[in-house]
Design an enzyme around this catalytic site. Structure first.
Site, PDB file in Angstrom:
ATOM      1  N   GLY A 270       1.147  -1.095   0.098  1.00 64.08           N
ATOM      2  CA  GLY A 270      -0.151  -0.414   0.083  1.00 64.08           C
ATOM      3  C   GLY A 270       0.966   1.314   0.296  1.00 64.08           C
ATOM      4  O   GLY A 270       1.229   1.609  -1.358  1.00 64.08           O
ATOM      5  N   CYS A 337      -8.785  21.521  18.401  1.00 66.46           N
ATOM      6  CA  CYS A 337      -8.663  21.507  19.340  1.00 66.46           C
ATOM      7  C   CYS A 337      -7.958  20.208  20.155  1.00 66.46           C
ATOM      8  O   CYS A 337      -9.059  20.090  21.658  1.00 66.46           O
ATOM      9  CB  CYS A 337      -9.672  22.612  20.121  1.00 66.46           C
ATOM     10  SG  CYS A 337     -10.231  24.331  19.208  1.00 66.46           S
ATOM     11  N   GLU A 338      -7.109  20.004  20.168  1.00 65.35           N
ATOM     12  CA  GLU A 338      -6.314  19.230  21.135  1.00 65.35           C
ATOM     13  C   GLU A 338      -5.175  19.488  20.681  1.00 65.35           C
ATOM     14  O   GLU A 338      -4.992  20.172  19.462  1.00 65.35           O
ATOM     15  CB  GLU A 338      -6.929  17.955  21.661  1.00 65.35           C
ATOM     16  CG  GLU A 338      -6.765  17.489  20.054  1.00 65.35           C
ATOM     17  CD  GLU A 338      -7.452  15.727  20.451  1.00 65.35           C
ATOM     18  OE1 GLU A 338      -7.299  14.662  20.978  1.00 65.35           O
ATOM     19  OE2 GLU A 338      -8.926  15.798  20.124  1.00 65.35           O
TER      20      GLU A 338
END
Ligand SMILES: *Cc1c(COP(=O)(O)O)cnc(C)c1O
Length: 411
Positions: A270, A337-338
């Protein structure tokens, strides 16, 4: 005169212009690079009856799958939905290997009905399969060779604690079930993990396959999975394909001699095929100087490219808008928001707000792992094919975000 680094061009198109035309964030893929990687594998295993089953989960856009088909590969799929995408892209069902883990038996039956090649990785499934199909539907058996391989524990699949495959120590049990139901086993498979550097690891896996394979008389192929490592930054060591091709090829041919006929050799790459073809283009929204570093905050985040946060993956980042600028040290972060970091302490050509950055090696496990976290829309995808940029997936809209939501009345 503006000097443009060649690396920032794909097939003569400036990536910064592609970003301008299609907007950011956008995934851009270079079709030529995909073809080049397939050719490298064909070359390394030349002289063998080689079949490449591209691991669809790395990048599953239908236009990419069509390109993969044009390059003479089949597919490896891990869900029935991936199989349907493959068929939509023009693959014949018998060119698709179905390698699921922990799916319901129902899904395996659907795969049989579609006509896929079935890879079984659990004794209890093998029993149900034998009960329903006896010798009528051939299958492949996925072994767990119990060797530790690959870049990190999240992408290693062949070790003792792994959920994948049927343990080689259950060889006798597999044989019992196969004999009792008369199951027609036409392939044996191992996939030990990603980012394997060493020919020796492939050889150890091969030796285990060879030993088990001797017990099955109707084999057509042996499948060595994947794990070829690609370069993520300048100077990175990659799998020595010529070395693997030579050593594994020799071992394979001498096994075939012993076995009594020449089998096909299968791989399921892949990352190797699509990783380097991909560039994820983002825009610098803000520059923020703190006591510790200078942040570049871009118009994307781990919702669009999870690998840095999920696997600590290193992705090279370049500033397309200022290719010959003064180098400065930045931490490139997303808008989620982290903690959401694409790269710490990167030397980039000086970045101004509005500049376009390219995050490299974004072809594999980029868009295919993207989500709508923070209710953000997923990016567009563009394929550069024969010198032209083609939109192959539209940017999502607010409509896509609410399409399946059902609002109830709370009166
Ligand atoms: C994920 C996967 C692959 C592809 O792994 P890469 O590291 O992307 O080459 C191949 N085979 C199976 C069964 C897989 O699950």
């Amino acid at each position: 005169m503006e000097i443009i680094d060649d690396a920032y061009c794909v097939q003569g198109l400036k990536l910064v212009d592609v970003a301008e035309r299609f907007g950011t964030p956008v995934y851009v893929y270079d079709a030529d690079k995909i073809t080049e990687q397939v050719e490298k594998l064909k070359q390394a295993f030349g002289g063998l009856k080689l079949k490449l089953k591209y691991a669809t989960k790395a990048l599953s856009n239908i236009s990419i799958l069509k390109l993969i088909k044009k390059n003479g590969c089949g597919l490896d799929v891990v869900s029935i939905q991936e199989a349907h995408l493959g068929i939509k892209a023009g693959f014949k069902p018998n060119e698709i290997l179905f390698t699921p883990n922990s799916v319901s038996y129902q899904e395996i039956k659907q795969a049989v009905d579609l006509g896929l090649v079935i890879n079984i990785d659990n004794i209890s499934i093998l029993e149900q399969f034998g009960h329903d199909y006896g010798s009528k539907v051939p299958c492949c058996i996925r072994l767990n060779p119990h060797i530790m391989a690959g870049g990190n524990t999240k992408i290693s699949t062949g070790h003792i604690d792994s959920k994948f495959g049927i343990s080689v120590y259950q060889e006798r049990h597999i044989q019992r079930v196969v004999d009792t139901y008369g199951i027609n086993v036409t392939g044996i498979h191992v996939h030990t993990g990603s980012d394997i550097l060493d020919a020796e690891v492939f050889l150890r896996g091969a030796e285990i396959i060879f030993k088990v394979a001797k017990g099955f008389k109707n084999l057509k192929f042996l499948d060595f999975g994947s794990g070829f490592k690609v370069a993520y930054k300048e100077g990175d060591v990659t799998t020595d394909l010529t070395d693997v091709g030579k050593k594994l090829g020799d071992a394979f041919l001498s096994f075939c001699k012993e076995y009594g006929r020449e089998l096909e050799i299968w791989f399921e790459p892949g990352k190797f095929i699509v990783s380097e073809s991909g560039y994820f283009l983002v825009k610098a929204n803000v520059i923020k100087t703190t006591p510790a570093t200078v942040f570049v905050g871009v118009d994307s985040g781990m919702n669009h490219l999870l690998r840095p946060m999920m696997y600590d993956a290193y992705h090279d980042i370049v500033n397309l808008s200022n290719p010959n600028g003064v180098k400065r040290v930045y931490t490139v972060v997303g808008y989620i928001c982290e903690t959401d970091t694409f790269g710490w302490d990167r030397k980039l050509d000086e970045v101004k707000e509005g500049d376009i950055l390219a995050i490299k090696n974004a072809g594999a496990y980029g868009f295919s792992m993207a989500s709508n976290y923070n209710s953000r829309l997923r990016p567009a995808e563009v394929l550069i094919y024969k010198g032209e940029a083609h939109l192959i997936r539209k940017r999502e809209t607010m409509e896509d975000l609410v399409r399946n939501q059902v609002e109830i009345s709370l009166d």
